[in-house]
Design a protein around this motif. Sequence first.
Motif, PDB file in Angstrom:
ATOM      1  N   UNK A  17       0.855  -1.180   0.000  1.00 48.44           N
ATOM      2  CA  UNK A  17       0.000   0.000   0.000  1.00 48.44           C
ATOM      3  C   UNK A  17       0.893   1.232   0.000  1.00 48.44           C
ATOM      4  N   UNK A  18       0.636   2.124  -0.938  1.00 43.83           N
ATOM      5  CA  UNK A  18       1.336   3.409  -0.975  1.00 43.83           C
ATOM      6  C   UNK A  18       0.309   4.527  -1.001  1.00 43.83           C
ATOM      7  N   UNK A  19       0.673   5.641  -0.440  1.00 41.40           N
ATOM      8  CA  UNK A  19      -0.230   6.784  -0.458  1.00 41.40           C
ATOM      9  C   UNK A  19       0.541   7.990  -0.963  1.00 41.40           C
ATOM     10  N   UNK A  20      -0.180   8.919  -1.529  1.00 39.58           N
ATOM     11  CA  UNK A  20       0.455  10.148  -2.011  1.00 39.58           C
ATOM     12  C   UNK A  20      -0.355  11.329  -1.521  1.00 39.58           C
ATOM     13  N   UNK A  21       0.018  11.778  -0.329  1.00 40.86           N
ATOM     14  CA  UNK A  21      -0.575  12.960   0.266  1.00 40.86           C
ATOM     15  C   UNK A  21       0.542  13.787   0.874  1.00 40.86           C
ATOM     16  N   UNK A  22       0.284  15.066   1.046  1.00 37.28           N
ATOM     17  CA  UNK A  22       1.338  15.948   1.528  1.00 37.28           C
ATOM     18  C   UNK A  22       1.819  15.586   2.917  1.00 37.28           C
ATOM     19  N   UNK A  23       0.889  15.339   3.805  1.00 35.79           N
ATOM     20  CA  UNK A  23       1.233  14.973   5.175  1.00 35.79           C
ATOM     21  C   UNK A  23       0.891  13.512   5.395  1.00 35.79           C
ATOM     22  N   UNK A  24       1.482  12.920   6.394  1.00 34.62           N
ATOM     23  CA  UNK A  24       1.172  11.522   6.682  1.00 34.62           C
ATOM     24  C   UNK A  24      -0.265  11.421   7.175  1.00 34.62           C
ATOM     25  N   UNK A  25      -1.056  10.617   6.470  1.00 35.89           N
ATOM     26  CA  UNK A  25      -2.443  10.458   6.918  1.00 35.89           C
ATOM     27  C   UNK A  25      -2.552   9.393   8.004  1.00 35.89           C
ATOM     28  N   UNK A  26      -3.730   9.217   8.489  1.00 33.50           N
ATOM     29  CA  UNK A  26      -4.050   8.091   9.368  1.00 33.50           C
ATOM     30  C   UNK A  26      -4.219   6.870   8.454  1.00 33.50           C
ATOM     31  N   UNK A  27      -3.655   5.752   8.828  1.00 34.40           N
ATOM     32  CA  UNK A  27      -3.553   4.601   7.926  1.00 34.40           C
ATOM     33  C   UNK A  27      -4.288   3.401   8.505  1.00 34.40           C
ATOM     34  N   UNK A  28      -4.975   2.682   7.647  1.00 33.69           N
ATOM     35  CA  UNK A  28      -5.813   1.562   8.067  1.00 33.69           C
ATOM     36  C   UNK A  28      -5.677   0.414   7.069  1.00 33.69           C
ATOM     37  N   UNK A  29      -5.841  -0.797   7.577  1.00 37.58           N
ATOM     38  CA  UNK A  29      -6.057  -1.958   6.731  1.00 37.58           C
ATOM     39  C   UNK A  29      -7.363  -2.623   7.162  1.00 37.58           C
ATOM     40  N   UNK A  30      -8.217  -2.872   6.172  1.00 41.00           N
ATOM     41  CA  UNK A  30      -9.476  -3.573   6.386  1.00 41.00           C
ATOM     42  C   UNK A  30      -9.476  -4.856   5.569  1.00 41.00           C
ATOM     43  N   UNK A  31     -10.241  -5.860   6.032  1.00 37.99           N
ATOM     44  CA  UNK A  31     -10.408  -7.094   5.291  1.00 37.99           C
ATOM     45  C   UNK A  31     -11.893  -7.321   5.047  1.00 37.99           C
ATOM     46  N   UNK A  32     -12.192  -7.830   3.867  1.00 38.17           N
ATOM     47  CA  UNK A  32     -13.578  -8.147   3.521  1.00 38.17           C
ATOM     48  C   UNK A  32     -13.646  -9.590   3.074  1.00 38.17           C
ATOM     49  N   UNK A  33     -14.268 -10.428   3.891  1.00 37.88           N
ATOM     50  CA  UNK A  33     -14.498 -11.820   3.502  1.00 37.88           C
ATOM     51  C   UNK A  33     -15.806 -11.885   2.731  1.00 37.88           C
ATOM     52  N   UNK A  34     -15.972 -12.914   1.900  1.00 37.48           N
ATOM     53  CA  UNK A  34     -17.194 -13.021   1.088  1.00 37.48           C
ATOM     54  C   UNK A  34     -18.452 -12.927   1.945  1.00 37.48           C
TER      55      UNK A  34
END
Lengths: 115, 114
Positions: free
Chosen positions: B23-40
Amino acid sequence: EPEVTQTPSHQVTQMGQEVILRCVPISNHLYFYWYRQILGQKVEFLVSFYNNEISEKSEIFDDQFSVERPDGSNFTLKIRSTKLEDSAMYFCASSEDGRPIDTQYFGPGTRLTVL
Amino acid sequence: AQSVTQPDIHITVSEGASLELRCNYSYGATPYLFWYVQSPGQGLQLLLKYFSGDTLVQGIKGFEAEFKRSQSSFNLRKPSVHWSDAAEYFCAVVLGGATNKLIFGTGTLLAVQP
C-alpha cells in the motif's frame, strides 16, 4: 460483540423508484457513515452524519440522496429516484466519535440492483 | 494526484507461506492509515491502524503492518497464511483535520492454495 446491521441484504428496484436502505449502528456510537462500492471499483465515501446533521458529504451525494436517523436506533439512506448507475453495494458504518483515528465499524452491506 | 495505491490486484499464496500486501499513499502529510479485510458476504473488518508511534503495528488475526515514511508505504504482512485468510484486503487513509472519511485503495484479492 456489538455489530452494525443492515437491511435488506439485497434490494432490486426499477429505475426511477425510491429506495430506503436501513442500518442499525452500534448503540453507543455517535458518528454514522454510508459508503458504496460499485462492482469492480473502490469503496467510496458518500456521507457522514453526527448529531442529526450531515457533517460531510461527497460529490456523489447529490440531491437524490438523503440520510435520516428517524429514531434512536436506525440510520437510513434514501435514494429518491434510482438510476442504473446507483447499482452498488452500500455499506453503513459507525464510530464511537469522529476522531480521524477512531475505528469505523462496517455492516455487511446492502446490494442494490437497479433495473 | 492524491491517492491510495494497492499495486497488486490479485495475489495467490500457498498455505503456510508468508504474505506481504503493498500500500502506498500520495498525500502531503502523513495520513491516518488503516487496513481492512472483507471476507465473502461480510462487511469490512478493521485489521489494524496507525498514526504515530512505533512504526510496526500489530493487528488482529496475526497481521502486522509497517509504516515507512520515506516510501509513503504501509505494507501489510503475515508470517504464515491460513486458508481462512482468503479475502479482499483494503488499505485506507483518513486525511484528518476537518474530515474523518475513509479513502480506500482498490483492494487486493488474496487467494490461498493448499
